[in-house]
Scaffold this motif. Structure first.
Motif, PDB file in Angstrom:
ATOM      1  N   GLU A  53       9.330  -2.662   3.117  1.00  0.00           N
ATOM      2  CA  GLU A  53       8.943  -1.992   1.903  1.00  0.00           C
ATOM      3  C   GLU A  53       9.473  -2.622   0.966  1.00  0.00           C
ATOM      4  O   GLU A  53       9.059  -2.695  -0.216  1.00  0.00           O
ATOM      5  CB  GLU A  53       9.598  -0.437   2.345  1.00  0.00           C
ATOM      6  CG  GLU A  53       8.764   0.340   2.871  1.00  0.00           C
ATOM      7  CD  GLU A  53       9.235   1.898   3.266  1.00  0.00           C
ATOM      8  OE1 GLU A  53       8.506   2.720   3.393  1.00  0.00           O
ATOM      9  OE2 GLU A  53      10.723   2.083   3.051  1.00  0.00           O
ATOM     10  N   SER A  54      10.574  -3.222   0.942  1.00  0.00           N
ATOM     11  CA  SER A  54      11.351  -3.719  -0.496  1.00  0.00           C
ATOM     12  C   SER A  54      10.698  -5.095  -0.551  1.00  0.00           C
ATOM     13  O   SER A  54      10.773  -5.702  -1.718  1.00  0.00           O
ATOM     14  CB  SER A  54      12.930  -3.799  -0.181  1.00  0.00           C
ATOM     15  OG  SER A  54      13.196  -4.656   0.712  1.00  0.00           O
ATOM     16  N   THR A  55      10.339  -5.918   0.342  1.00  0.00           N
ATOM     17  CA  THR A  55       9.964  -7.252   0.105  1.00  0.00           C
ATOM     18  C   THR A  55       8.357  -7.332  -0.360  1.00  0.00           C
ATOM     19  O   THR A  55       8.045  -7.975  -1.226  1.00  0.00           O
ATOM     20  CB  THR A  55       9.993  -7.901   1.270  1.00  0.00           C
ATOM     21  OG1 THR A  55      11.208  -8.028   1.927  1.00  0.00           O
ATOM     22  CG2 THR A  55       9.383  -9.468   1.161  1.00  0.00           C
ATOM     23  N   TYR A  56       7.535  -6.276   0.320  1.00  0.00           N
ATOM     24  CA  TYR A  56       6.128  -6.499  -0.099  1.00  0.00           C
ATOM     25  C   TYR A  56       5.607  -5.012  -0.962  1.00  0.00           C
ATOM     26  O   TYR A  56       4.634  -4.923  -1.143  1.00  0.00           O
ATOM     27  CB  TYR A  56       5.444  -6.398   1.086  1.00  0.00           C
ATOM     28  CG  TYR A  56       5.785  -7.620   1.962  1.00  0.00           C
ATOM     29  CD1 TYR A  56       5.480  -8.766   1.509  1.00  0.00           C
ATOM     30  CD2 TYR A  56       6.598  -7.770   3.067  1.00  0.00           C
ATOM     31  CE1 TYR A  56       5.617  -9.922   1.975  1.00  0.00           C
ATOM     32  CE2 TYR A  56       6.772  -8.673   3.755  1.00  0.00           C
ATOM     33  CZ  TYR A  56       6.457  -9.989   3.235  1.00  0.00           C
ATOM     34  OH  TYR A  56       6.873 -11.022   3.950  1.00  0.00           O
ATOM     35  N   ASP A  57       6.849  -4.439  -1.319  1.00  0.00           N
ATOM     36  CA  ASP A  57       6.239  -3.278  -2.478  1.00  0.00           C
ATOM     37  C   ASP A  57       5.418  -2.348  -1.762  1.00  0.00           C
ATOM     38  O   ASP A  57       4.340  -2.092  -2.406  1.00  0.00           O
ATOM     39  CB  ASP A  57       6.085  -3.787  -3.656  1.00  0.00           C
ATOM     40  CG  ASP A  57       5.936  -2.876  -4.645  1.00  0.00           C
ATOM     41  OD1 ASP A  57       6.796  -1.815  -4.663  1.00  0.00           O
ATOM     42  OD2 ASP A  57       5.254  -2.633  -5.622  1.00  0.00           O
ATOM     43  N   ILE A  58       5.603  -1.728  -0.528  1.00  0.00           N
ATOM     44  CA  ILE A  58       4.670  -0.798   0.076  1.00  0.00           C
ATOM     45  C   ILE A  58       5.489   0.267   0.652  1.00  0.00           C
ATOM     46  O   ILE A  58       6.808   0.151   0.525  1.00  0.00           O
ATOM     47  CB  ILE A  58       4.075  -1.434   1.320  1.00  0.00           C
ATOM     48  CG1 ILE A  58       5.137  -2.205   2.281  1.00  0.00           C
ATOM     49  CG2 ILE A  58       3.145  -2.765   0.995  1.00  0.00           C
ATOM     50  CD1 ILE A  58       4.473  -2.649   3.604  1.00  0.00           C
ATOM     51  N   ALA A  59       4.865   1.357   1.079  1.00  0.00           N
ATOM     52  CA  ALA A  59       5.487   2.584   1.532  1.00  0.00           C
ATOM     53  C   ALA A  59       4.995   2.583   2.887  1.00  0.00           C
ATOM     54  O   ALA A  59       3.611   2.700   3.163  1.00  0.00           O
ATOM     55  CB  ALA A  59       5.199   3.737   0.719  1.00  0.00           C
ATOM     56  N   ILE A  60       5.954   2.595   3.787  1.00  0.00           N
ATOM     57  CA  ILE A  60       5.474   3.109   5.402  1.00  0.00           C
ATOM     58  C   ILE A  60       5.662   4.391   5.544  1.00  0.00           C
ATOM     59  O   ILE A  60       7.072   4.551   5.851  1.00  0.00           O
ATOM     60  CB  ILE A  60       6.239   1.862   6.133  1.00  0.00           C
ATOM     61  CG1 ILE A  60       5.854   0.379   5.844  1.00  0.00           C
ATOM     62  CG2 ILE A  60       5.756   2.148   7.663  1.00  0.00           C
ATOM     63  CD1 ILE A  60       6.604  -0.674   6.438  1.00  0.00           C
ATOM     64  N   ILE A  61       4.859   5.186   5.763  1.00  0.00           N
ATOM     65  CA  ILE A  61       5.293   6.618   6.023  1.00  0.00           C
ATOM     66  C   ILE A  61       4.135   7.131   7.206  1.00  0.00           C
ATOM     67  O   ILE A  61       3.100   6.398   7.562  1.00  0.00           O
ATOM     68  CB  ILE A  61       5.107   7.344   4.679  1.00  0.00           C
ATOM     69  CG1 ILE A  61       3.494   7.212   4.095  1.00  0.00           C
ATOM     70  CG2 ILE A  61       6.058   7.022   3.733  1.00  0.00           C
ATOM     71  CD1 ILE A  61       3.464   8.165   3.001  1.00  0.00           C
ATOM     72  N   GLY A  62       4.377   8.257   7.483  1.00  0.00           N
ATOM     73  CA  GLY A  62       3.561   9.115   8.605  1.00  0.00           C
ATOM     74  C   GLY A  62       3.230   8.336   9.866  1.00  0.00           C
ATOM     75  O   GLY A  62       4.088   7.665  10.444  1.00  0.00           O
ATOM     76  N   PRO A  63       1.882   8.287   9.967  1.00  0.00           N
ATOM     77  CA  PRO A  63       1.710   7.511  11.390  1.00  0.00           C
ATOM     78  C   PRO A  63       1.756   6.046  11.397  1.00  0.00           C
ATOM     79  O   PRO A  63       1.694   5.291  12.451  1.00  0.00           O
ATOM     80  CB  PRO A  63      -0.089   7.742  11.417  1.00  0.00           C
ATOM     81  CG  PRO A  63      -0.410   8.105   9.573  1.00  0.00           C
ATOM     82  CD  PRO A  63       0.999   8.444   9.052  1.00  0.00           C
ATOM     83  N   GLU A  64       2.034   5.282  10.129  1.00  0.00           N
ATOM     84  CA  GLU A  64       2.438   4.007  10.277  1.00  0.00           C
ATOM     85  C   GLU A  64       3.700   3.755  10.902  1.00  0.00           C
ATOM     86  O   GLU A  64       4.114   2.540  11.029  1.00  0.00           O
ATOM     87  CB  GLU A  64       2.382   3.613   8.837  1.00  0.00           C
ATOM     88  CG  GLU A  64       0.959   3.670   8.112  1.00  0.00           C
ATOM     89  CD  GLU A  64      -0.031   2.929   8.769  1.00  0.00           C
ATOM     90  OE1 GLU A  64       0.279   2.230   9.843  1.00  0.00           O
ATOM     91  OE2 GLU A  64      -1.341   3.078   8.266  1.00  0.00           O
ATOM     92  N   LEU A  65       4.723   4.616  11.060  1.00  0.00           N
ATOM     93  CA  LEU A  65       5.854   4.656  11.348  1.00  0.00           C
ATOM     94  C   LEU A  65       5.907   4.545  12.986  1.00  0.00           C
ATOM     95  O   LEU A  65       6.954   5.108  13.675  1.00  0.00           O
ATOM     96  CB  LEU A  65       6.970   5.828  10.937  1.00  0.00           C
ATOM     97  CG  LEU A  65       7.366   5.575   9.556  1.00  0.00           C
ATOM     98  CD1 LEU A  65       7.899   6.863   8.974  1.00  0.00           C
ATOM     99  CD2 LEU A  65       8.316   4.366   9.157  1.00  0.00           C
ATOM    100  N   LYS A  66       5.003   3.910  13.560  1.00  0.00           N
ATOM    101  CA  LYS A  66       5.133   3.940  15.203  1.00  0.00           C
ATOM    102  C   LYS A  66       5.564   2.579  15.560  1.00  0.00           C
ATOM    103  O   LYS A  66       5.233   1.605  14.736  1.00  0.00           O
ATOM    104  CB  LYS A  66       4.015   4.314  15.851  1.00  0.00           C
ATOM    105  CG  LYS A  66       2.614   3.479  15.375  1.00  0.00           C
ATOM    106  CD  LYS A  66       1.218   3.838  15.987  1.00  0.00           C
ATOM    107  CE  LYS A  66       0.170   3.152  15.263  1.00  0.00           C
ATOM    108  NZ  LYS A  66      -1.021   3.685  15.383  1.00  0.00           N
ATOM    109  N   LEU A  67       6.196   2.567  16.458  1.00  0.00           N
ATOM    110  CA  LEU A  67       6.954   1.246  17.066  1.00  0.00           C
ATOM    111  C   LEU A  67       5.970   0.197  17.030  1.00  0.00           C
ATOM    112  O   LEU A  67       6.257  -0.963  16.890  1.00  0.00           O
ATOM    113  CB  LEU A  67       7.843   1.318  18.473  1.00  0.00           C
ATOM    114  CG  LEU A  67       8.613   0.402  18.725  1.00  0.00           C
ATOM    115  CD1 LEU A  67       9.683   0.056  17.885  1.00  0.00           C
ATOM    116  CD2 LEU A  67       9.267   0.838  20.114  1.00  0.00           C
TER     117      LEU A  67
END
Length: 87
Positions: A53-67
């Motif tokens: 998130e900090s390196t690429y200025d993205i937000a990883i939320i919801g369904p994207e937070l899977k291992l």
């Protein structure tokens, strides 16, 4: 060569592979499953989320937070590019 929002897949993958190699102090390849090898724990996944998130200025939320989105540098690259494209 894939390019999304100024990000190139090859560069992101190389950077992530180098980051992972440095963090776990073991040489890895872009396709190495860092969780299956036992080199890292699921707690490390949260550190990866913050790093991405900090390196690429993205937000990883919801369904994207899977291992499964954090198993390999190649998979993380696809995640970064997909989320960067959505912005």
């Amino acid at each position: 060569m894939t390019q999304v929002s100024g990000l190139q897949a090859e560069i992101v993958e190389k950077d992530l592979t180098e980051y992972l190699t440095a963090k776990i102090r073991t040489e890895i390849a872009p396709d190495d499953d860092i969780f299956a090898t036992g080199l890292v724990s699921s707690m490390f996944a949260m550190e990866l989320v913050v790093h991405l998130e900090s390196t690429y200025d993205i937000a990883i939320i919801g369904p994207e937070l899977k291992l499964d989105n954090f198993r390999t540098a190649k998979v993380m690259t696809a995640l970064v590019l997909r989320l960067a494209e959505d912005d």
